[in-house]
Design an enzyme around this catalytic site. Structure first.
Site, PDB file in Angstrom:
ATOM      1  N   LYS A 220       0.835  -1.198   0.000  1.00  0.00           N
ATOM      2  CA  LYS A 220       0.000   0.000   0.000  1.00  0.00           C
ATOM      3  C   LYS A 220       0.872   1.251   0.000  1.00  0.00           C
ATOM      4  O   LYS A 220       1.753   1.399   0.840  1.00  0.00           O
ATOM      5  CB  LYS A 220      -0.935   0.015   1.210  1.00  0.00           C
ATOM      6  CG  LYS A 220      -2.041  -0.997   1.133  1.00  0.00           C
ATOM      7  CD  LYS A 220      -2.967  -0.926   2.346  1.00  0.00           C
ATOM      8  CE  LYS A 220      -3.936   0.215   2.241  1.00  0.00           C
ATOM      9  NZ  LYS A 220      -4.925   0.181   3.360  1.00  0.00           N
ATOM     10  N   ILE A 221       0.569   2.137  -0.945  1.00  0.00           N
ATOM     11  CA  ILE A 221       1.275   3.409  -1.077  1.00  0.00           C
ATOM     12  C   ILE A 221       0.228   4.519  -1.106  1.00  0.00           C
ATOM     13  O   ILE A 221      -0.739   4.434  -1.880  1.00  0.00           O
ATOM     14  CB  ILE A 221       2.120   3.441  -2.364  1.00  0.00           C
ATOM     15  CG1 ILE A 221       3.223   2.387  -2.295  1.00  0.00           C
ATOM     16  CG2 ILE A 221       2.720   4.828  -2.599  1.00  0.00           C
ATOM     17  CD1 ILE A 221       4.043   2.259  -3.570  1.00  0.00           C
TER      18      ILE A 221
END
Length: 370
Positions: A142-143
């Site tokens: 997740k970014i």
């Protein structure tokens, strides 16, 4: 069509049901497997707040923490080990789902350190580290969709790492996210690398939009403004889906798809209602559309299973109405660009606070175990 099974109907309509939670308790008790077997759950998302709650409220991590204390580990190293262990175990549980999936289901998300939200190079480096440490193909890193996160998304996809883009609140930023994903795939293809198995979702946040806009509508106080409460979040998400349909219909995407690219599905995040006056299945019932994901806490999954009203696509027939709703909100005096900026800043700050609280708690346990 599945009868008396709203979650089954949701799945049949093309909405993947994911659980927005993970803990060692869920893994060891069989709860997660039960949700897969009985509630149509085909994926898991995590975030710093979820891990903060999981690790600080359970004794199941104590043996590992004592081991880390004996090794002289600091809190960052211990937390990294605990979280990647849980994600790896969950990924193993979901392997059969992933093997059956052609669109990126059966995956577990793990987020980069939220303190890196405005650090492009730091995010890229940690995305590679997390991908390597978990060492499972059915994982998303997740970014956040901050300005610094956008080039990190492109670089991470280009490195062959699947990405869950998080903290998206505006249509404009969502378009930038879709561009970043396509650019990463294009770079990888240009380098002669395979894009097989690379997947991505774009997490578009829902309930927090209503919470912020409703507050502003109440400050305006007119009858017209008050009548718009509880309508902005669904309208915003529906317009995000319209943007998605536009992008996948363009020549740029079609070239990538012909090369084997998987679509970056819109994911509805933050779908538990914050206002008790709203139906507890609002952000599920009103966001049914093909090729989407809805990640829910278990309470929302249970609510949908009990009394969800899944009646076909509730997004594409209502896109024009969604535009009218947001135009009315704007006309009432709500600055939608400012709303998105505030929500992004608060989202990053919330995750940073949870992460710092987790590190502080783990550090105290490590000290006590020495």
């Amino acid at each position: 069509m599945t009868t008396n099974d709203p979650l089954g109907r949701l799945s049949e309509e093309g909405v993947a049901v994911w659980l927005d939670d993970l803990s060692r308790d869920r893994l060891t008790t069989g709860n997660l497997q039960t949700l897969v077997d009985e509630k149509h759950v085909v994926g898991v998302t995590t975030n710093p707040s979820i891990f903060q709650a999981a690790i600080t409220k359970s004794s199941l991590y104590d043996d590992d923490l004592r081991r880390h204390a004996g090794l002289g580990s600091d809190a960052d190293a211990a937390v990294r080990d605990l979280t990647t262990d849980d994600v790896r175990a969950a990924a193993d549980l979901f392997t059969p789902v992933a093997e059956r999936s052609s669109n990126g289901d059966g995956r577990v998300s793990i987020e980069v350190d939220p303190r890196l939200a405005h650090d492009t190079e730091g995010t890229i480096a940690q995305a590679r580290e997390l991908w390597s440490e978990v060492d499972r193909p059915n994982v998303y890193v997740k970014i956040p969709a901050t300005k610094a996160g956008l080039p990190a998304i492109t670089a991470t996809i280009a490195a062959g790492i699947s990405v869950n883009v998080t903290l998206i609140f505006s249509i404009d930023r969502y378009r930038e996210v879709m561009d970043a994903y396509q650019a990463g795939l294009e770079q990888r293809l240009a380098a002669g690398e395979s894009i097989d198995g690379i997947a991505s979702v774009a997490s578009f946040f829902v309930s927090r939009v209503d919470s912020e806009i409703d507050k502003r509508l109440e400050a305006v106080g007119t009858d017209e403004a008050l009548a718009l409460r509880g309508k902005s979040a669904v309208a915003n998400a529906r317009l995000a889906y319209a943007a998605y349909l536009e992008v996948v219909g363009q020549e740029r995407w079609q070239r990538l798809e012909q090369a084997g690219a998987q679509r970056q599905r819109p994911l509805w995040a933050s779908t538990s209602t914050k206002n008790p006056d709203y139906p507890d299945t609002l952000y599920v019932d009103d966001l049914v559309a093909p090729e989407t994901v809805n990640t829910m806490p278990e309470a929302t999954i249970e609510a949908v299973a009990d009394h969800g009203s899944i009646a076909g696509d509730t997004v594409t027939p209502n896109i024009d109405n969604a535009r009218e709703t947001l135009a009315a909100v704007s006309a009432a005096g709500v600055d939608l660009d400012d709303v998105s900026a505030v929500l992004e800043r608060e989202g990053v700050e919330k995750f940073e606070t949870s992460w710092n609280d987790l590190l502080e708690s783990v550090n105290a346990k490590l000290e006590a175990a020495k």
